[in-house]
Design a protein around this motif. Structure first.
Motif, PDB file in Angstrom:
ATOM      1  N   LEU A   7       9.332   6.467  48.256  1.00 33.40           N
ATOM      2  CA  LEU A   7      10.779   7.127  48.117  1.00 33.40           C
ATOM      3  C   LEU A   7      10.673   8.048  47.331  1.00 33.40           C
ATOM      4  CD1 LEU A   7      12.465   3.642  49.263  1.00 33.40           C
ATOM      5  CD2 LEU A   7      12.618   5.891  50.646  1.00 33.40           C
ATOM      6  N   TYR A   8      10.281   8.168  46.247  1.00 37.98           N
ATOM      7  CA  TYR A   8      10.164   9.181  45.137  1.00 37.98           C
ATOM      8  C   TYR A   8       9.726  10.444  45.904  1.00 37.98           C
ATOM      9  CZ  TYR A   8      11.643   6.932  40.955  1.00 37.98           C
ATOM     10  OH  TYR A   8      12.259   6.458  39.840  1.00 37.98           O
ATOM     11  N   THR A   9       8.933  10.518  46.909  1.00 37.80           N
ATOM     12  CA  THR A   9       8.493  11.827  47.419  1.00 37.80           C
ATOM     13  C   THR A   9       9.613  12.338  48.612  1.00 37.80           C
ATOM     14  OG1 THR A   9       7.537  10.766  49.638  1.00 37.80           O
ATOM     15  CG2 THR A   9       6.227  10.952  47.544  1.00 37.80           C
ATOM     16  N   TYR A  10      10.575  11.742  48.681  1.00 33.12           N
ATOM     17  CA  TYR A  10      11.791  12.090  49.537  1.00 33.12           C
ATOM     18  C   TYR A  10      12.264  13.648  49.230  1.00 33.12           C
ATOM     19  CZ  TYR A  10      16.479  12.404  51.443  1.00 33.12           C
ATOM     20  OH  TYR A  10      17.629  12.915  52.274  1.00 33.12           O
ATOM     21  N   GLY A  11      12.041  14.324  50.060  1.00 32.55           N
ATOM     22  CA  GLY A  11      12.512  15.813  49.990  1.00 32.55           C
ATOM     23  C   GLY A  11      11.424  16.685  49.758  1.00 32.55           C
TER      24      GLY A  11
ATOM     25  N   SER B  83       8.316  16.966  51.504  1.00 36.26           N
ATOM     26  CA  SER B  83       8.182  17.771  52.988  1.00 36.26           C
ATOM     27  C   SER B  83       9.241  17.228  53.678  1.00 36.26           C
ATOM     28  CB  SER B  83       6.829  17.337  53.292  1.00 36.26           C
ATOM     29  OG  SER B  83       6.803  15.945  53.647  1.00 36.26           O
ATOM     30  N   PRO B  84       9.551  18.244  54.685  1.00 28.79           N
ATOM     31  CA  PRO B  84      10.837  17.926  55.675  1.00 28.79           C
ATOM     32  C   PRO B  84      10.793  16.549  56.337  1.00 28.79           C
ATOM     33  CG  PRO B  84       9.783  20.156  55.827  1.00 28.79           C
ATOM     34  CD  PRO B  84       8.922  19.389  54.919  1.00 28.79           C
ATOM     35  N   LYS B  85       9.807  16.496  57.069  1.00 30.17           N
ATOM     36  CA  LYS B  85       9.922  15.078  57.734  1.00 30.17           C
ATOM     37  C   LYS B  85       8.908  13.934  57.490  1.00 30.17           C
ATOM     38  CE  LYS B  85      13.673  13.372  59.633  1.00 30.17           C
ATOM     39  NZ  LYS B  85      14.753  13.403  58.952  1.00 30.17           N
ATOM     40  N   ASN B  86       8.660  13.832  56.181  1.00 31.23           N
ATOM     41  CA  ASN B  86       8.082  12.570  55.781  1.00 31.23           C
ATOM     42  C   ASN B  86       8.652  11.635  56.045  1.00 31.23           C
ATOM     43  OD1 ASN B  86       6.200  11.389  54.197  1.00 31.23           O
ATOM     44  ND2 ASN B  86       6.970  12.494  52.267  1.00 31.23           N
ATOM     45  N   ASN B  87       8.173  10.538  57.065  1.00 27.31           N
ATOM     46  CA  ASN B  87       8.948   9.581  57.299  1.00 27.31           C
ATOM     47  C   ASN B  87       9.020   8.269  56.411  1.00 27.31           C
ATOM     48  OD1 ASN B  87      10.430   7.846  59.056  1.00 27.31           O
ATOM     49  ND2 ASN B  87       8.838   7.719  60.550  1.00 27.31           N
ATOM     50  N   LEU B  88      10.254   8.094  55.849  1.00 26.56           N
ATOM     51  CA  LEU B  88      10.531   7.266  54.794  1.00 26.56           C
ATOM     52  C   LEU B  88      11.524   6.191  55.274  1.00 26.56           C
ATOM     53  CD1 LEU B  88      10.532   9.651  51.823  1.00 26.56           C
ATOM     54  CD2 LEU B  88       8.595   8.229  52.392  1.00 26.56           C
ATOM     55  N   THR B  89      12.011   6.329  56.551  1.00 20.23           N
ATOM     56  CA  THR B  89      12.857   5.416  57.042  1.00 20.23           C
ATOM     57  C   THR B  89      12.495   3.991  56.860  1.00 20.23           C
ATOM     58  OG1 THR B  89      13.694   7.065  58.503  1.00 20.23           O
ATOM     59  CG2 THR B  89      14.138   4.537  59.064  1.00 20.23           C
ATOM     60  N   GLU B  90      11.154   3.595  57.276  1.00 18.61           N
ATOM     61  CA  GLU B  90      10.677   2.294  57.189  1.00 18.61           C
ATOM     62  C   GLU B  90      10.431   1.987  55.592  1.00 18.61           C
ATOM     63  OE1 GLU B  90       7.191   1.377  59.430  1.00 18.61           O
ATOM     64  OE2 GLU B  90       8.618   1.579  61.345  1.00 18.61           O
ATOM     65  N   SER B  91      10.246   2.972  54.884  1.00 20.51           N
ATOM     66  CA  SER B  91       9.924   2.602  53.385  1.00 20.51           C
ATOM     67  C   SER B  91      11.253   2.120  52.910  1.00 20.51           C
ATOM     68  CB  SER B  91       9.617   3.806  52.766  1.00 20.51           C
ATOM     69  OG  SER B  91       8.616   4.458  53.433  1.00 20.51           O
ATOM     70  N   LEU B  92      12.251   2.664  53.340  1.00 21.04           N
ATOM     71  CA  LEU B  92      13.608   2.342  52.700  1.00 21.04           C
ATOM     72  C   LEU B  92      14.063   0.864  53.273  1.00 21.04           C
ATOM     73  CD1 LEU B  92      16.541   3.022  51.562  1.00 21.04           C
ATOM     74  CD2 LEU B  92      17.068   4.012  53.660  1.00 21.04           C
ATOM     75  N   MET B  93      13.763   0.726  54.461  1.00 14.20           N
ATOM     76  CA  MET B  93      14.286  -0.524  55.163  1.00 14.20           C
ATOM     77  C   MET B  93      13.049  -1.741  54.588  1.00 14.20           C
ATOM     78  SD  MET B  93      15.232   0.380  58.974  1.00 14.20           S
ATOM     79  CE  MET B  93      13.708   0.231  59.464  1.00 14.20           C
ATOM     80  N   PHE B  94      11.926  -1.476  54.178  1.00 14.28           N
ATOM     81  CA  PHE B  94      10.842  -2.438  53.636  1.00 14.28           C
ATOM     82  C   PHE B  94      11.658  -2.551  52.058  1.00 14.28           C
ATOM     83  CE2 PHE B  94       7.224  -1.703  56.707  1.00 14.28           C
ATOM     84  CZ  PHE B  94       7.254  -2.856  57.095  1.00 14.28           C
ATOM     85  N   LEU B  95      11.847  -1.616  51.530  1.00 19.61           N
ATOM     86  CA  LEU B  95      12.336  -1.861  49.930  1.00 19.61           C
ATOM     87  C   LEU B  95      13.545  -2.640  49.960  1.00 19.61           C
ATOM     88  CD1 LEU B  95      11.981  -1.030  47.089  1.00 19.61           C
ATOM     89  CD2 LEU B  95      13.396   0.671  47.355  1.00 19.61           C
ATOM     90  N   ALA B  96      14.492  -2.366  50.670  1.00 16.70           N
ATOM     91  CA  ALA B  96      15.554  -2.804  50.515  1.00 16.70           C
ATOM     92  C   ALA B  96      15.705  -4.374  51.010  1.00 16.70           C
ATOM     93  CB  ALA B  96      16.725  -2.293  51.577  1.00 16.70           C
ATOM     94  N   HIS B  97      14.903  -4.852  51.943  1.00 18.67           N
ATOM     95  CA  HIS B  97      14.392  -6.213  52.353  1.00 18.67           C
ATOM     96  C   HIS B  97      13.710  -7.010  51.132  1.00 18.67           C
ATOM     97  CE1 HIS B  97      13.637  -9.539  55.065  1.00 18.67           C
ATOM     98  NE2 HIS B  97      12.619  -9.748  54.556  1.00 18.67           N
ATOM     99  N   PHE B  98      12.755  -6.228  50.523  1.00 21.04           N
ATOM    100  CA  PHE B  98      11.812  -7.007  49.672  1.00 21.04           C
ATOM    101  C   PHE B  98      12.442  -7.168  48.216  1.00 21.04           C
ATOM    102  CE2 PHE B  98       7.911  -5.169  52.250  1.00 21.04           C
ATOM    103  CZ  PHE B  98       8.054  -6.209  52.973  1.00 21.04           C
ATOM    104  N   VAL B  99      13.549  -6.397  48.058  1.00 27.03           N
ATOM    105  CA  VAL B  99      14.262  -6.705  46.819  1.00 27.03           C
ATOM    106  C   VAL B  99      15.041  -7.602  47.007  1.00 27.03           C
ATOM    107  CG1 VAL B  99      15.964  -5.460  45.073  1.00 27.03           C
ATOM    108  CG2 VAL B  99      14.295  -4.183  45.920  1.00 27.03           C
ATOM    109  N   GLY B 100      15.670  -8.049  47.992  1.00 23.89           N
ATOM    110  CA  GLY B 100      16.403  -9.256  48.358  1.00 23.89           C
ATOM    111  C   GLY B 100      15.232 -10.314  48.106  1.00 23.89           C
ATOM    112  N   ASP B 101      14.170 -10.393  49.013  1.00 27.49           N
ATOM    113  CA  ASP B 101      13.327 -11.447  48.847  1.00 27.49           C
ATOM    114  C   ASP B 101      12.818 -11.844  47.533  1.00 27.49           C
ATOM    115  OD1 ASP B 101      13.299 -12.311  51.677  1.00 27.49           O
ATOM    116  OD2 ASP B 101      11.601 -11.192  52.023  1.00 27.49           O
ATOM    117  N   VAL B 102      12.558 -10.833  46.622  1.00 22.98           N
ATOM    118  CA  VAL B 102      12.156 -11.276  45.341  1.00 22.98           C
ATOM    119  C   VAL B 102      12.825 -11.983  44.624  1.00 22.98           C
ATOM    120  CG1 VAL B 102      12.647  -9.228  44.010  1.00 22.98           C
ATOM    121  CG2 VAL B 102      10.433 -10.566  43.321  1.00 22.98           C
ATOM    122  N   HIS B 103      14.337 -11.956  44.720  1.00 25.77           N
ATOM    123  CA  HIS B 103      15.182 -12.765  44.097  1.00 25.77           C
ATOM    124  C   HIS B 103      15.709 -14.079  44.897  1.00 25.77           C
ATOM    125  CE1 HIS B 103      16.198  -8.671  42.584  1.00 25.77           C
ATOM    126  NE2 HIS B 103      16.894  -9.450  41.358  1.00 25.77           N
ATOM    127  N   GLN B 104      14.885 -14.231  46.218  1.00 24.12           N
ATOM    128  CA  GLN B 104      15.136 -15.804  46.488  1.00 24.12           C
ATOM    129  C   GLN B 104      14.109 -16.592  45.703  1.00 24.12           C
ATOM    130  OE1 GLN B 104      14.304 -18.815  47.633  1.00 24.12           O
ATOM    131  NE2 GLN B 104      14.221 -18.899  49.813  1.00 24.12           N
TER     132      GLN B 104
END
Ligand code: ADE
Ligand code: ZN
Ligand code: ZN
Length: 266
Positions: free
Chosen positions: A96-100, A102-123
């Motif tokens: 996600l640090y590469t956001y911006g 290159s124009p359409k670097n597909n980071l949508t899944e990276s964001l969705m995985f990150l948001a999920h795994f930060v939740g999981d590491v706290h369980q």
């Protein structure tokens, strides 16, 4: 966590996002998200069968000890290093640090995985013992119902809390956690956000906290086929509530660093 836990973590995080981070998140979210990160946060669990390689990224297990060591514990069943929840958080953060860049670097899944795994590491039990697969093979009763210990922590405690205290409403529970963040836990929040690592995340620390909570709360006094009721519930639900809130605050912290950084160096 189950679906509700992940949604709550992300609803809390959304409230703590900076303007820049909120804009980047909006830009990356798929159309189907309806403009809310929280709707996408359970997504990674629905992909566990399609993306086989990603299954070990939801957790990390120790060789039945109460400490976590990245070099020893963060690998998949084939021994590939970094293939666990801590490695995944750091990897998707790097992407996600590469956001911006290159124009359409597909980071949508990276964001969705990150948001999920930060939740999981706290369980807590997502950093548990290898032997029982983080409580998955420990059969228990949650009051009258058959369950396994892992599921109790992913889902049952949250469901019972929502029913007992929050009118069965997820939004009411999120509101209560937010109030607690500004009142009861306000002295702790700065400490939760304390992460000296410049670019990497502090996911390793969150995993260490989780295995300690697994030993001191989740596994404590639990044996096969035990019935868990009021005694267990009333001493453990505060841990669950705090971990959900911590995960939300820390997800926002990670996203704010990623996307505000961009602004800082341009
Ligand atoms: N499968 C094996 N170990 C696990 C854990 N700790 N959490 C979730 N799923 C698992
Ligand atoms: Zn789980
Ligand atoms: Zn998961």
């Amino acid at each position: 966590w189950g679906k509700e836990g992940h949604i709550m973590v992300c609803k809390i995080a959304e409230k703590y996002l900076s303007e820049e981070a909120a804009a980047a998140v909006q830009d990356l979210l798929p159309e189907s998200a309806g403009g809310e990160l929280s709707t996408m946060c359970p997504w990674a669990d629905t992909m566990r069968f399609r993306y086989h390689w990603a299954s070990p990224l939801h957790y990390a297990n120790t060789p039945n000890v109460c400490n976590f060591k990245f070099s020893r514990d963060c690998h998949n069943s084939r021994g590939q290093q970094g293939m666990c929840v801590v490695g995944a958080i750091n990897n998707y953060t790097d992407q996600l640090y590469t956001y911006g860049d290159s124009p359409k670097n597909n980071l949508t899944e990276s964001l969705m995985f990150l948001a999920h795994f930060v939740g999981d590491v706290h369980q807590p039990l997502h950093v548990g013992y290898e032997e029982d697969e983080g409580g998955n093979t420990i059969m228990v009763r949650w009051y009258r119902r058959k369950a396994n210990l892992h599921h109790v922590w992913d889902v049952s405690i949250i469901d019972t809390v929502m029913k007992d205290f929050y009118n069965k409403s997820l939004d009411t529970m999120v509101g209560a956690l937010q109030t607690n963040l500004t009142e009861g836990w306000s002295d702790d929040v700065g400490h939760w956000e304390n992460c000296a690592n410049k670019k990497a995340t502090c996911a390793n620390d969150y995993a260490i906290e989780s295995i300690h909570l697994s030993c001191n709360y989740a596994y404590k006094d639990v044996v096969q086929n035990i019935t868990l009721g009021d005694d267990y519930y009333f001493t453990r639900y505060p841990v669950v509530e705090k971990r959900l809130a911590q995960a939300g605050v820390r997800l926002a912290l990670i996203l704010n660093r990623i996307f505000d950084k961009k602004k800082a160096d341009t």
